[in-house]
Design an enzyme around this catalytic site. Sequence first.
Site, PDB file in Angstrom:
ATOM      1  N   SER A   1       0.830  -1.221   0.000  1.00 27.82           N
ATOM      2  CA  SER A   1       0.000   0.000   0.000  1.00 27.82           C
ATOM      3  C   SER A   1       0.858   1.262   0.000  1.00 27.82           C
ATOM      4  O   SER A   1       0.540   2.242  -0.691  1.00 27.82           O
ATOM      5  CB  SER A   1      -0.972   0.008   1.183  1.00 27.82           C
TER       6      SER A   1
ATOM      7  N   HIS B   1      -1.778  -8.900   1.957  1.00 32.82           N
ATOM      8  CA  HIS B   1      -1.476  -7.618   2.613  1.00 32.82           C
ATOM      9  C   HIS B   1      -2.650  -7.277   3.547  1.00 32.82           C
ATOM     10  O   HIS B   1      -2.943  -8.034   4.464  1.00 32.82           O
ATOM     11  CB  HIS B   1      -1.208  -6.571   1.526  1.00 32.82           C
TER      12      HIS B   1
ATOM     13  N   HIS C   1       5.962 -12.558   7.625  1.00 33.16           N
ATOM     14  CA  HIS C   1       6.178 -11.182   7.187  1.00 33.16           C
ATOM     15  C   HIS C   1       7.378 -11.123   6.259  1.00 33.16           C
ATOM     16  O   HIS C   1       8.321 -11.900   6.406  1.00 33.16           O
ATOM     17  CB  HIS C   1       6.405 -10.237   8.377  1.00 33.16           C
TER      18      HIS C   1
ATOM     19  N   ARG D   1       3.000  -4.530  16.896  1.00 37.78           N
ATOM     20  CA  ARG D   1       1.600  -4.094  16.766  1.00 37.78           C
ATOM     21  C   ARG D   1       0.664  -5.204  17.253  1.00 37.78           C
ATOM     22  O   ARG D   1      -0.396  -4.936  17.809  1.00 37.78           O
ATOM     23  CB  ARG D   1       1.295  -3.738  15.290  1.00 37.78           C
TER      24      ARG D   1
ATOM     25  N   ASP E   1      -2.167  -8.412  11.677  1.00 34.58           N
ATOM     26  CA  ASP E   1      -3.485  -8.866  11.235  1.00 34.58           C
ATOM     27  C   ASP E   1      -4.019 -10.053  12.031  1.00 34.58           C
ATOM     28  O   ASP E   1      -5.217 -10.325  12.004  1.00 34.58           O
ATOM     29  CB  ASP E   1      -3.430  -9.231   9.746  1.00 34.58           C
TER      30      ASP E   1
ATOM     31  N   ARG F   1      -4.275   3.661   7.322  1.00 37.96           N
ATOM     32  CA  ARG F   1      -3.081   3.669   6.458  1.00 37.96           C
ATOM     33  C   ARG F   1      -2.903   5.019   5.748  1.00 37.96           C
ATOM     34  O   ARG F   1      -1.788   5.437   5.401  1.00 37.96           O
ATOM     35  CB  ARG F   1      -3.193   2.503   5.477  1.00 37.96           C
TER      36      ARG F   1
ATOM     37  N   ARG G   1      11.064   4.662 -11.911  1.00 37.63           N
ATOM     38  CA  ARG G   1      11.185   3.884 -13.150  1.00 37.63           C
ATOM     39  C   ARG G   1      12.398   2.959 -13.053  1.00 37.63           C
ATOM     40  O   ARG G   1      13.434   3.221 -13.655  1.00 37.63           O
ATOM     41  CB  ARG G   1      11.306   4.867 -14.314  1.00 37.63           C
TER      42      ARG G   1
HETATM   43  N1  CMX Z   1       1.405 -19.617   6.330  1.00 40.02           N
HETATM   44  C1  CMX Z   1       1.835 -20.573   5.453  1.00 40.02           C
HETATM   45  N2  CMX Z   1       2.889 -20.400   4.646  1.00 40.02           N
HETATM   46  C2  CMX Z   1       3.556 -19.241   4.743  1.00 40.02           C
HETATM   47  C3  CMX Z   1       3.194 -18.224   5.651  1.00 40.02           C
HETATM   48  C4  CMX Z   1       2.050 -18.445   6.448  1.00 40.02           C
HETATM   49  N3  CMX Z   1       1.586 -17.531   7.289  1.00 40.02           N
HETATM   50  N4  CMX Z   1       4.044 -17.193   5.505  1.00 40.02           N
HETATM   51  C5  CMX Z   1       4.909 -17.537   4.535  1.00 40.02           C
HETATM   52  N5  CMX Z   1       4.615 -18.779   4.070  1.00 40.02           N
HETATM   53  C6  CMX Z   1       5.238 -19.485   2.963  1.00 40.02           C
HETATM   54  C7  CMX Z   1       5.083 -18.654   1.695  1.00 40.02           C
HETATM   55  O1  CMX Z   1       3.784 -18.828   1.118  1.00 40.02           O
HETATM   56  C8  CMX Z   1       6.210 -19.187   0.843  1.00 40.02           C
HETATM   57  O2  CMX Z   1       5.794 -20.413   0.307  1.00 40.02           O
HETATM   58  P1  CMX Z   1       6.274 -20.900  -1.169  1.00 40.02           P
HETATM   59  O3  CMX Z   1       7.754 -21.036  -1.054  1.00 40.02           O
HETATM   60  O4  CMX Z   1       5.548 -22.181  -1.360  1.00 40.02           O
HETATM   61  O5  CMX Z   1       5.855 -19.820  -2.112  1.00 40.02           O
HETATM   62  C9  CMX Z   1       7.293 -19.453   1.878  1.00 40.02           C
HETATM   63  O6  CMX Z   1       6.630 -19.588   3.142  1.00 40.02           O
HETATM   64  C10 CMX Z   1       8.314 -18.344   1.972  1.00 40.02           C
HETATM   65  O7  CMX Z   1       7.655 -17.122   2.175  1.00 40.02           O
HETATM   66  P2  CMX Z   1       8.361 -15.933   3.012  1.00 40.02           P
HETATM   67  O8  CMX Z   1       9.588 -15.520   2.263  1.00 40.02           O
HETATM   68  O9  CMX Z   1       8.509 -16.313   4.436  1.00 40.02           O
HETATM   69  O10 CMX Z   1       7.243 -14.805   2.988  1.00 40.02           O
HETATM   70  P3  CMX Z   1       7.051 -13.635   1.912  1.00 40.02           P
HETATM   71  O11 CMX Z   1       7.968 -12.533   2.243  1.00 40.02           O
HETATM   72  O12 CMX Z   1       7.074 -14.155   0.510  1.00 40.02           O
HETATM   73  O13 CMX Z   1       5.538 -13.207   2.204  1.00 40.02           O
HETATM   74  C11 CMX Z   1       3.698 -12.756   3.627  1.00 40.02           C
HETATM   75  C12 CMX Z   1       5.192 -12.513   3.366  1.00 40.02           C
HETATM   76  C13 CMX Z   1       3.227 -11.830   4.728  1.00 40.02           C
HETATM   77  C14 CMX Z   1       2.924 -12.430   2.334  1.00 40.02           C
HETATM   78  C15 CMX Z   1       3.487 -14.240   4.022  1.00 40.02           C
HETATM   79  O14 CMX Z   1       4.139 -14.481   5.252  1.00 40.02           O
HETATM   80  C16 CMX Z   1       2.030 -14.629   4.131  1.00 40.02           C
HETATM   81  O15 CMX Z   1       1.433 -14.998   3.122  1.00 40.02           O
HETATM   82  N6  CMX Z   1       1.407 -14.518   5.356  1.00 40.02           N
HETATM   83  C17 CMX Z   1      -0.001 -14.762   5.536  1.00 40.02           C
HETATM   84  C18 CMX Z   1      -0.804 -13.566   5.060  1.00 40.02           C
HETATM   85  C19 CMX Z   1      -0.608 -12.369   5.991  1.00 40.02           C
HETATM   86  O16 CMX Z   1      -0.691 -12.487   7.201  1.00 40.02           O
HETATM   87  N7  CMX Z   1      -0.402 -11.191   5.402  1.00 40.02           N
HETATM   88  C20 CMX Z   1      -0.322  -9.945   6.162  1.00 40.02           C
HETATM   89  C21 CMX Z   1       1.081  -9.366   6.260  1.00 40.02           C
HETATM   90  C22 CMX Z   1       1.067  -8.046   7.004  1.00 40.02           C
HETATM   91  C23 CMX Z   1       0.422  -6.978   6.170  1.00 40.02           C
HETATM   92  O17 CMX Z   1       0.972  -6.615   5.129  1.00 40.02           O
HETATM   93  O18 CMX Z   1      -0.658  -6.494   6.557  1.00 40.02           O
END
Ligand code: CMX
Length: 468
Positions: free
Chosen positions: A275, A305, A351, A360, A406, A432, A452
């Site tokens: 965002s 997100h 994260h 938080r 969250d 936000r 860019r």
């Molecule tokens: N549950 C299950 N698997 C998870 C996970 C979770 N909570 N968090 C990460 N993973 C997995 C990823 O999907 C990824 O899997 P693949 O290798 O199969 O693609 C692997 O672990 C590695 O991911 P990562 O490098 O640890 O995490 P990213 O930086 O790519 O993504 C985030 C970060 C937040 C998108 C991810 O942890 C996630 O999907 N969490 C659940 C959704 C969530 O809570 N989002 C809110 C974040 C805060 C916000 O922005 O508001």
Amino acid sequence: MSHSAAILRKFSSSFLKVNQNLLPASLVGCRQSSTNLKDVLEKIIPEKQKEVQEFRKQHGSTKVGEVTVDMMYGGMRGIKGLVTETSVLDADEGIRFRGYSLPECQKLLPKAKGGAEPLPEGLFWLLVTGEIPTEEQVASITKEWNDRAEIPNHVITMLNNFPSKLHPMSQFCSAIIAMNSESKFAKAYSEGMHKSKFWELCYEDSMDLIAKLPTVASIIYRNLYREGNPPDSIDSNKDWSWNYASMLGYEQEGFIEATRLYLTLHTDHEGGNVSAHATHLVGSALADPYLSFAAGMTGLSGPLHGLANQEALVWLTKVQKQLGGEVSDDELRQFIWNTLKSGQVVPGYGHAVLRKTDPRYMCQREFCLKHMPEDPLFKLVAQIYKVTPDILIEQGKAKNPWPNVDAHSGVLLRHYGMTEMGYYTVMFGVSRAIGVLSSLIWDRALGLPIERPKSFDTPALKKMVGAK
Ligand code: CMX
């Protein structure tokens, strides 16, 4: 005791202690006395422009990092590529707003009369100026936002005509885009505004937009969930959060305090999150603040997100429905493994930057311990915190097995009767705005250019690294 339970105990006991030595020395004792934020900015901006100019003259070609092929395919994770003045996220410690940690902000920022939580107006002042505001300065922001809160009729008509199947975030984004009819930035630009004026008009639009969001957001809520109950008008003697809560239809002091905390916590998380980055990117093309913020909000609507705010509670509700009231740790473990095995994420965990429990999350946990220790959903969230990190560690994929903001937000809202999970991300968005628009003002003040970065296709990348 499990690894995660031990960390939880240690973190909880030390969490609310504010280390005065950590306060940035440069910020202590240099507070501007004016209660007019624009006047204060007029003083600060030339100093900061000079500082950045001199810094770039000295260190403009100093290297700050390297880029690997994996970083390019991996969502640019770890690439140092953005400047954001309002906040910095430390992987272990969590967010600092202008150098102040969350517990420090909770202690130092002014509160409403009789309240214990910081007013988001104060955090806005801090993010924009770098200074902890006085009560008078916060009161002046409240007054300005109350004065600027009216929204155009065409936006009300549009909101009232949306079908109830349109997601609250889609309604929110559409209303923000439609409010660009009010943009002073766009008008001045079309009339040939000088670039030195960009920040001033960006400031005006940002103040207007933040002021209008609670009204827009409460119309969406009441149209969808409280049929035939039009929003009340703004009470000019009350703060921004009070008015928002009241227009939503919640008068309990507990909900209003939860709203103040919620709207403070979700404001800003440095510049690379979807965002913040989307708002910054679109703003760099000199789209006005309404359109730039709308881009940020469409990004916030993604389940990885901001929509995780909604998803976490949807998932918790499934746990409750499937496993019933009292759940054993083993049953819970099984449920979490089932979620993972079905190829889904555990919402509210993990994260991209953080590598410890999100402060938080801890702030909200402290709030629940104080106001609703016996709430069954709060107890379930605490139990999930006890078992989930060990499971994610065992699965070995997520780089951060700890909860983010969250995982906890929905519990506070539901406790006071806001059960409509589909709405939660709208509330996140209202908060936000404070962070991303503070940053946008500085983007324009520092004259940052259109963004860019260079991209490549796979053949070009292979050629670049000498791959066969
Ligand atoms: N549950 C299950 N698997 C998870 C996970 C979770 N909570 N968090 C990460 N993973 C997995 C990823 O999907 C990824 O899997 P693949 O290798 O199969 O693609 C692997 O672990 C590695 O991911 P990562 O490098 O640890 O995490 P990213 O930086 O790519 O993504 C985030 C970060 C937040 C998108 C991810 O942890 C996630 O999907 N969490 C659940 C959704 C969530 O809570 N989002 C809110 C974040 C805060 C916000 O922005 O508001």
